[in-house]
Design a protein around this motif. Structure first.
Motif, short mmCIF file in Angstrom:
data_model
loop_
_atom_site.label_atom_id
_atom_site.label_comp_id
_atom_site.label_asym_id
_atom_site.label_seq_id
_atom_site.Cartn_x
_atom_site.Cartn_y
_atom_site.Cartn_z
N ASP A 1 0.82 -1.21 0.00
CA ASP A 1 0.00 0.00 0.00
C ASP A 1 0.85 1.27 0.00
O ASP A 1 2.08 1.22 -0.05
N ARG A 2 0.17 2.40 0.05
CA ARG A 2 0.85 3.70 -0.07
C ARG A 2 1.65 4.09 1.16
O ARG A 2 2.28 5.14 1.19
N SER A 3 1.62 3.27 2.21
CA SER A 3 2.42 3.58 3.39
C SER A 3 3.85 3.09 3.25
O SER A 3 4.64 3.19 4.18
N GLY A 4 4.19 2.60 2.09
CA GLY A 4 5.58 2.26 1.80
C GLY A 4 5.95 0.86 2.21
O GLY A 4 5.14 0.07 2.68
N GLY A 5 7.22 0.56 2.03
CA GLY A 5 7.73 -0.76 2.35
C GLY A 5 9.02 -1.02 1.61
O GLY A 5 9.57 -0.12 0.96
N ILE B 1 20.06 -8.46 4.18
CA ILE B 1 18.68 -8.42 3.68
C ILE B 1 17.74 -7.95 4.78
O ILE B 1 16.87 -7.08 4.55
N ALA B 2 17.88 -8.52 5.97
CA ALA B 2 17.01 -8.11 7.08
C ALA B 2 17.19 -6.63 7.40
O ALA B 2 16.22 -5.93 7.71
N TRP B 3 18.41 -6.14 7.30
CA TRP B 3 18.70 -4.72 7.54
C TRP B 3 17.99 -3.84 6.52
O TRP B 3 17.40 -2.81 6.87
N LEU B 4 17.99 -4.25 5.26
CA LEU B 4 17.33 -3.46 4.22
C LEU B 4 15.81 -3.51 4.35
O LEU B 4 15.11 -2.58 3.93
N LEU B 5 15.28 -4.58 4.94
CA LEU B 5 13.84 -4.68 5.17
C LEU B 5 13.38 -3.86 6.36
O LEU B 5 12.20 -3.55 6.49
N ASP B 6 14.30 -3.48 7.22
CA ASP B 6 13.97 -2.73 8.43
C ASP B 6 13.58 -1.30 8.08
O ASP B 6 14.34 -0.59 7.43
N PRO B 7 12.40 -0.84 8.49
CA PRO B 7 11.97 0.52 8.16
C PRO B 7 12.82 1.61 8.79
O PRO B 7 12.73 2.77 8.40
N HIS B 8 13.69 1.26 9.76
CA HIS B 8 14.61 2.26 10.29
C HIS B 8 15.63 2.70 9.24
O HIS B 8 16.27 3.74 9.39
N ASN B 9 15.76 1.91 8.19
CA ASN B 9 16.72 2.22 7.12
C ASN B 9 15.97 2.67 5.87
O ASN B 9 16.25 2.24 4.75
N ALA B 10 15.03 3.57 6.08
CA ALA B 10 14.07 3.92 5.04
C ALA B 10 14.54 5.00 4.08
O ALA B 10 13.75 5.47 3.26
N TRP B 11 15.81 5.41 4.15
CA TRP B 11 16.30 6.41 3.21
C TRP B 11 17.30 5.79 2.24
O TRP B 11 18.21 6.44 1.75
#
Length: 250
Positions: free
Chosen positions: A128-132, A222-232
């Motif tokens: 959805d539009r809340s990102g991911g 992979i887990a690090w890239l999936l973490d929303p804390h790394n959203a930039w």
């Protein structure tokens, strides 16, 4: 608390979950409290992993648009939101171009590039539009010329192009698309290479850090890239290869 966090972040879908890297990713995400849908061709290993992690599972052929669509739809219906998708499906073919058959090339492209495209396509429709976050798997073979890697290098280079283009297309929706590019990792898929003492020694010598990768070396990134804390972070292909893709030892 972990269950509340998992609900807030949405479900993570792991395609190729029955493989060595995919199962490591799934275990890391489960430890973080993420809700999971594990997907792979039907097997005892998939069922066993789902039981171990108390996760949902769904038999899925990642090269099929229809089956990947159904998988992401099931995750959305079950959890309400899909927050992350990783495609760990792939193959290895080590042959020079002149000895590679049409069937071998098509299978290599299908298992690697087509599966990645089908995952991006379905995720873009269902997330959805809340990102991911979407994470794909490339290879050092797409970044540096390696002997007898023509087919797999072509497939993985396609994944890198797909990663950058999809990152641009879906950025306004807050959907991040990145890839990891491993060197030689000790999995069942690559066992024919590293199980030979001579071949393993040759491969180790190509990696600046002097060892072959382990599945968890790749899974942690992979887990690090999936973490929303790394959203930039989006549009990146990150090497996790012991220096294979970016260093020259002599």
């Amino acid at each position: 608390m972990a269950d509340e966090k998992g609900s807030e972040l949405g479900c993570c879908v792991v395609l190729g979950a029955s493989g060595d890297i995919g199962s490591c990713v799934a275990r890391r995400l489960a430890y973080q409290g993420r809700r999971l849908l594990l997907a792979a061709p039907e097997s005892d290993r998939l069922s066993s992993l789902a039981d171990e992690l108390r996760a949902d599972s769904m038999p899925t052929d990642a090269t099929s648009f229809e089956e990947v669509d159904a998988c992401l739809q099931a995750a959305q219906e079950r959890y309400g939101r899909v927050g992350g998708v990783v495609n760990c499906v792939g193959s290895v073919l080590l042959k020079p171009a002149h000895l590679t058959t049409a069937d071998e090339l098509h299978e290599t492209l299908s298992l690697n590039l087509v599966s990645a495209f089908s995952v991006v396509r379905a995720a873009a429709q269902k997330m959805d539009r809340s990102g991911g976050s979407i994470v794909l798997i490339s290879s050092s073979a797409a970044r540096i010329g390696l002997v007898n890697h023509e087919a797999i290098a072509a497939a993985k280079a396609g994944i890198e192009g797909l990663t950058r283009s999809a990152a641009a297309t879906y950025a306004r929706r807050g959907l991040r698309v990145n890839a990891v590019a491993p060197g030689l990792v000790k999995t069942k898929l690559t066992e024919r290479i590293w199980s030979s003492e001579r071949a393993a020694a040759h491969s180790q010598a190509l990696h600046a850090l002097g060892r072959l990768g382990e599945p968890d070396d790749v899974a942690s990134l992979i887990a690090w890239l999936l973490d929303p804390h790394n959203a930039w972070i989006t549009g990146e292909v990150i090497g996790v290869d012991g220096g294979l893709g970016r260093t020259k030892l002599a």
